[in-house]
Each structure stands twice: as structure tokens, then as C-alpha cells.
Design a protein around this motif. Structure first.
Motif, PDB file in Angstrom:
ATOM      1  N   SER A  17     -11.131   8.093 -64.233  1.00 16.89           N
ATOM      2  CA  SER A  17      -9.709   8.374 -64.107  1.00 16.89           C
ATOM      3  C   SER A  17      -9.036   7.106 -63.587  1.00 16.89           C
ATOM      4  N   THR A  18      -7.938   6.720 -64.209  1.00 19.15           N
ATOM      5  CA  THR A  18      -7.225   5.519 -63.725  1.00 19.15           C
ATOM      6  C   THR A  18      -6.714   5.747 -62.295  1.00 19.15           C
ATOM      7  N   ASN A  19      -6.514   7.019 -61.903  1.00 18.85           N
ATOM      8  CA  ASN A  19      -6.067   7.293 -60.531  1.00 18.85           C
ATOM      9  C   ASN A  19      -7.131   6.878 -59.510  1.00 18.85           C
ATOM     10  N   ASP A  20      -8.416   6.916 -59.903  1.00 14.50           N
ATOM     11  CA  ASP A  20      -9.481   6.431 -59.012  1.00 14.50           C
ATOM     12  C   ASP A  20      -9.617   4.918 -59.130  1.00 14.50           C
ATOM     13  N   CYS A  39      -9.416   4.393 -72.308  1.00 12.09           N
ATOM     14  CA  CYS A  39     -10.034   5.705 -72.440  1.00 12.09           C
ATOM     15  C   CYS A  39     -10.402   6.236 -71.050  1.00 12.09           C
ATOM     16  N   GLN A  40     -10.181   7.505 -70.795  1.00 17.98           N
ATOM     17  CA  GLN A  40     -10.597   8.120 -69.523  1.00 17.98           C
ATOM     18  C   GLN A  40     -11.629   9.205 -69.836  1.00 17.98           C
ATOM     19  N   THR A  41     -12.713   9.245 -69.064  1.00 14.10           N
ATOM     20  CA  THR A  41     -13.713  10.285 -69.320  1.00 14.10           C
ATOM     21  C   THR A  41     -13.500  11.503 -68.423  1.00 14.10           C
ATOM     22  N   GLY A  42     -12.702  11.330 -67.353  1.00 19.81           N
ATOM     23  CA  GLY A  42     -12.453  12.465 -66.448  1.00 19.81           C
ATOM     24  C   GLY A  42     -10.994  12.514 -66.043  1.00 19.81           C
ATOM     25  N   GLY A  43     -10.115  12.415 -67.032  1.00 20.03           N
ATOM     26  CA  GLY A  43      -8.676  12.438 -66.727  1.00 20.03           C
ATOM     27  C   GLY A  43      -8.302  13.780 -66.106  1.00 20.03           C
ATOM     28  N   ARG A  44      -7.499  13.730 -65.058  1.00 17.79           N
ATOM     29  CA  ARG A  44      -7.118  14.997 -64.413  1.00 17.79           C
ATOM     30  C   ARG A  44      -5.602  15.157 -64.343  1.00 17.79           C
ATOM     31  N   GLY A  45      -5.197  16.438 -64.267  1.00 16.32           N
ATOM     32  CA  GLY A  45      -3.779  16.769 -64.234  1.00 16.32           C
ATOM     33  C   GLY A  45      -3.424  17.466 -62.928  1.00 16.32           C
ATOM     34  N   ARG A  46      -2.219  17.957 -62.850  1.00 15.88           N
ATOM     35  CA  ARG A  46      -1.749  18.659 -61.655  1.00 15.88           C
ATOM     36  C   ARG A  46      -2.496  19.979 -61.499  1.00 15.88           C
ATOM     37  N   LEU A  47      -2.549  20.452 -60.267  1.00 15.63           N
ATOM     38  CA  LEU A  47      -3.071  21.777 -59.933  1.00 15.63           C
ATOM     39  C   LEU A  47      -4.490  21.981 -60.488  1.00 15.63           C
ATOM     40  N   GLN A  50      -7.343  19.647 -66.257  1.00 21.56           N
ATOM     41  CA  GLN A  50      -7.910  18.480 -66.916  1.00 21.56           C
ATOM     42  C   GLN A  50      -6.784  17.811 -67.733  1.00 21.56           C
ATOM     43  N   TRP A  51      -6.898  16.498 -67.923  1.00 16.36           N
ATOM     44  CA  TRP A  51      -5.936  15.819 -68.804  1.00 16.36           C
ATOM     45  C   TRP A  51      -6.706  15.226 -69.965  1.00 16.36           C
ATOM     46  N   GLN A  52      -6.505  15.810 -71.135  1.00 12.29           N
ATOM     47  CA  GLN A  52      -7.211  15.307 -72.331  1.00 12.29           C
ATOM     48  C   GLN A  52      -6.788  13.875 -72.603  1.00 12.29           C
ATOM     49  N   LEU A  58      -1.427   6.508 -73.535  1.00 15.55           N
ATOM     50  CA  LEU A  58      -1.275   5.659 -72.341  1.00 15.55           C
ATOM     51  C   LEU A  58      -1.750   6.401 -71.096  1.00 15.55           C
ATOM     52  N   PHE A  59      -2.645   5.761 -70.364  1.00 18.22           N
ATOM     53  CA  PHE A  59      -3.118   6.286 -69.077  1.00 18.22           C
ATOM     54  C   PHE A  59      -2.864   5.174 -68.072  1.00 18.22           C
ATOM     55  N   ALA A  60      -1.869   5.361 -67.217  1.00 19.81           N
ATOM     56  CA  ALA A  60      -1.469   4.278 -66.318  1.00 19.81           C
ATOM     57  C   ALA A  60      -1.330   4.812 -64.909  1.00 19.81           C
ATOM     58  N   SER A  61      -1.929   4.133 -63.955  1.00 17.70           N
ATOM     59  CA  SER A  61      -1.763   4.530 -62.557  1.00 17.70           C
ATOM     60  C   SER A  61      -1.118   3.401 -61.782  1.00 17.70           C
ATOM     61  N   ILE A 113       2.546  13.712 -64.970  1.00 16.45           N
ATOM     62  CA  ILE A 113       2.377  12.747 -63.867  1.00 16.45           C
ATOM     63  C   ILE A 113       1.655  13.417 -62.701  1.00 16.45           C
ATOM     64  N   LEU A 114       0.706  12.698 -62.138  1.00 14.95           N
ATOM     65  CA  LEU A 114      -0.062  13.232 -61.002  1.00 14.95           C
ATOM     66  C   LEU A 114       0.004  12.243 -59.842  1.00 14.95           C
ATOM     67  N   PHE A 115       0.586  12.677 -58.717  1.00 13.21           N
ATOM     68  CA  PHE A 115       0.621  11.862 -57.494  1.00 13.21           C
ATOM     69  C   PHE A 115      -0.586  12.194 -56.631  1.00 13.21           C
ATOM     70  N   MET A 125       0.511   6.981 -58.456  1.00  9.27           N
ATOM     71  CA  MET A 125       1.337   7.748 -59.398  1.00  9.27           C
ATOM     72  C   MET A 125       0.691   7.566 -60.775  1.00  9.27           C
ATOM     73  N   GLY A 126      -0.041   8.581 -61.222  1.00  7.74           N
ATOM     74  CA  GLY A 126      -0.782   8.487 -62.481  1.00  7.74           C
ATOM     75  C   GLY A 126       0.026   9.119 -63.604  1.00  7.74           C
ATOM     76  N   ILE A 127       0.279   8.315 -64.628  1.00  9.72           N
ATOM     77  CA  ILE A 127       1.151   8.766 -65.723  1.00  9.72           C
ATOM     78  C   ILE A 127       0.375   8.788 -67.038  1.00  9.72           C
ATOM     79  N   GLY A 128       0.438   9.914 -67.711  1.00  8.50           N
ATOM     80  CA  GLY A 128      -0.149  10.012 -69.044  1.00  8.50           C
ATOM     81  C   GLY A 128       0.975  10.200 -70.047  1.00  8.50           C
ATOM     82  N   ILE A 129       1.016   9.368 -71.085  1.00  7.90           N
ATOM     83  CA  ILE A 129       2.023   9.540 -72.153  1.00  7.90           C
ATOM     84  C   ILE A 129       1.281   9.591 -73.485  1.00  7.90           C
TER      85      ILE A 129
HETATM   86  C1  BTN Z   1      -0.130  16.841 -65.464  1.00 10.31           C
HETATM   87  O1  BTN Z   1       0.777  17.012 -66.269  1.00 10.31           O
HETATM   88  O2  BTN Z   1      -0.825  17.782 -65.088  1.00 10.31           O
HETATM   89  C2  BTN Z   1      -0.377  15.457 -64.921  1.00 10.31           C
HETATM   90  C3  BTN Z   1      -1.185  14.629 -65.854  1.00 10.31           C
HETATM   91  C4  BTN Z   1      -1.455  13.229 -65.345  1.00 10.31           C
HETATM   92  C5  BTN Z   1      -2.356  12.446 -66.271  1.00 10.31           C
HETATM   93  C6  BTN Z   1      -2.470  11.004 -65.872  1.00 10.31           C
HETATM   94  S1  BTN Z   1      -3.277  10.008 -67.093  1.00 10.31           S
HETATM   95  C7  BTN Z   1      -3.355   8.691 -65.990  1.00 10.31           C
HETATM   96  C8  BTN Z   1      -3.737   9.260 -64.649  1.00 10.31           C
HETATM   97  N1  BTN Z   1      -5.169   9.446 -64.557  1.00 10.31           N
HETATM   98  C9  BTN Z   1      -5.516  10.732 -64.427  1.00 10.31           C
HETATM   99  O3  BTN Z   1      -6.683  11.154 -64.310  1.00 10.31           O
HETATM  100  N2  BTN Z   1      -4.427  11.510 -64.434  1.00 10.31           N
HETATM  101  C10 BTN Z   1      -3.215  10.716 -64.578  1.00 10.31           C
END
Ligand code: BTN
Length: 237
Positions: A17-20, A39-47, A50-52, A58-61, A113-115, A125-129
Motif C-alpha cells: 500500500s502506498t500509505n505504508d 501497482c498495489q498488492t494490498g490497497g486499502r480503503g476507508r472503514l 479493500q481498494w482494488q 493512480l495510487f498516490a500517498s 481517499i484514506l487518511f 493522505m492516500g488517494i486512488g483515482i
Molecule cells: C476509499 O474510498 O475507501 C478510500 C480509498 C483510498 C485508496 C488509496 S490508493 C492509494 C492509497 N493506498 C491505499 O492503500 N489506499 C489509498
């Protein structure tokens, strides 16, 4: 070391995860910095979701200092910066911010976005677009969309550069003028403001009218029992 505006910048081929990963980068540079990955292998979202993370999106922290009392304002401001970025690339679409900081186009989610807290007063501040690919989501409140769905093919780094400009501009405006003008611009783009909405919180659903955004950045929900401030939850209609 590469920079985008005043931010130290690094891109990785792959990470969990780019947040790590940005926290490792932050320990090296000890200044505001941005880390992206192809590429992220364990992207995560709010609450806890998972973030596919399909390659090409774009995966940017961003790691920077936030005073805790401004955190909720930054959550709102971040969604606005992404909405303005998406609007730049999709000028003829209606781009909306869905409280607290999702971005929708055509009622579908294009960004999240995941803070998360880092050390001292640094936050991530992790942003996925969704740029090139549209994830197929199961059991999600909103389906996804991407720039590609609207026939727009662009480079992730171009998207990041515009995002940095929009974010820096809004943050400077916030530092000079406070939350008021950010809130006003955000409300102009707010999804379903003044309409009936549902808020899902810990498996429970609250129904009401999306009345306003409070000066703290909370959602004000008008229910049959009066107005209630919503601090956390998922908005859906
Ligand atoms: C959400 O809508 O639940 C938040 C999604 C946040 C995804 C981004 S992708 C870049 C950064 N790395 C992560 O693992 N999560 C955030």
C-alpha cells in the motif's frame, strides 16, 4: 531526488500500500513527500475495506503535517482538490464530491481517499483515482468509473501533477482565509445536498435530508428528530 512542486517524490513499481510505503520515504526525507506505485498488492480503503488496485490507475500517498484540529477540514479539502482535478480532465462531465471525500462522475465513484496517522504531526493522505481501468465492485454502495470510461486516455503522472497544483492552491487558500471558502466551493459540488440521503454507520442506517456541512466538516442531517451532526459513515441514496 525528484520533486513535484515543493514535494519530494518517488514512484515504486509495486508495493503493498502506498500509505505504508510513503512512511518509509518520509523517514528518509523528513519533509512533505508523495509516493506513488504502479501497482498495489494490498490497497486499502476507508472503514476497513479493500481498494482494488488495477495497474494503470493512480495510487498516490501524500505525507505532510496536519494540526489535529484541522484534520476534518483537510479531509473535505482533499476531496475538493481531487474533484477539481477530475473536472480538469473531464471538462464536460458533472463531477461531484460525496461526503466526506469520495468523488463521483455520473453517480459512479472515480476516486477515494484514506487518511491515516503517521509519526509526530505527520498524516498520510492516500488517494486512488481510476484513470485507465474501472474496477468491477461487488456489494459496493456505488459502482466505479474511470477516465477511460469517458474516452479520456491520460498519463497518471500528468494527473498527479495537476492534483498537486490543485491541492497546494486550496491548502494555501485555507491557510490564508480559513475553511469558509473551501466549504462554499465544496457545497457547490456536493452530491445530493438538500435531498434525501441515507447514512450507513456500523451496519445501521440513518435517513434524513442532507442539510449542510458544519464548520468542522461534519455532515448535518435533518431527521424527524431534528438536526444531527454525522462525523463518520457512508452516504448513499
Ligand atoms: C476509499 O474510498 O475507501 C478510500 C480509498 C483510498 C485508496 C488509496 S490508493 C492509494 C492509497 N493506498 C491505499 O492503500 N489506499 C489509498
Amino acid at each position: 531526488m525528484e520533486k513535484i512542486e515543493n514535494w519530494f517524490y518517488q514512484n515504486l513499481e509495486e508495493t503493498t500500500s502506498t500509505n505504508d510505503a510513503v512512511q518509509e520515504f518520509l523517514k528518509k526525507v523528513r519533509s512533505p513527500c508523495i509516493l506513488t506505485a504502479n501497482c498495489q498488492t494490498g490497497g486499502r480503503g476507508r472503514l476497513g475495506r479493500q481498494w482494488q488496485s488495477l495497474k494503470g490507475n493512480l495510487f498516490a500517498s501524500f505525507a505532510y503535517q496536519i494540526n489535529l484540529r484541522n484534520l476534518k477540514h483537510m479531509v473535505i479539502l482533499s476531496g475538493l482538490a481531487v474533484a477539481e482535478t477530475v473536472q480538469y480532465f473531464l471538462p464536460s462531465q458533472i463531477v461531484e464530491v460525496k461526503w466526506p471525500n469520495d468523488v463521483l462522475v455520473d453517480n459512479k465513484k472515480i476516486s477515494g481517499i484514506l487518511f491515516e496517522k503517521s509519526f509526530d504531526d505527520y498524516w498520510v493522505m492516500g488517494i486512488g483515482i481510476n484513470v485507465c481501468h474501472t474496477p468491477i465492485l461487488q456489494n459496493a454502495l456505488y459502482q466505479a468509473t474511470s477516465f477511460a470510461d469517458f474516452g479520456i486516455l491520460c498519463d497518471r503522472k500528468e494527473v498527479l501533477k495537476i492534483l498537486v497544483k490543485k491541492f497546494d492552491f486550496l491548502k494555501e487558500q485555507y491557510e490564508k482565509e480559513g475553511f469558509f471558502s473551501i466549504k462554499k466551493t465544496w457545497l457547490d459540488k456536493a452530491y445530493n445536498r438538500g435531498k434525501k440521503i441515507n447514512i450507513q454507520q456500523n451496519g445501521k442506517i440513518k435517513e434524513g435530508i442532507f442539510q449542510d456541512l458544519s464548520d468542522d466538516g461534519d455532515l448535518i442531517l435533518k431527521t424527524s428528530n431534528g438536526c444531527e451532526k454525522i462525523i463518520v459513515g457512508d452516504l448513499f441514496v
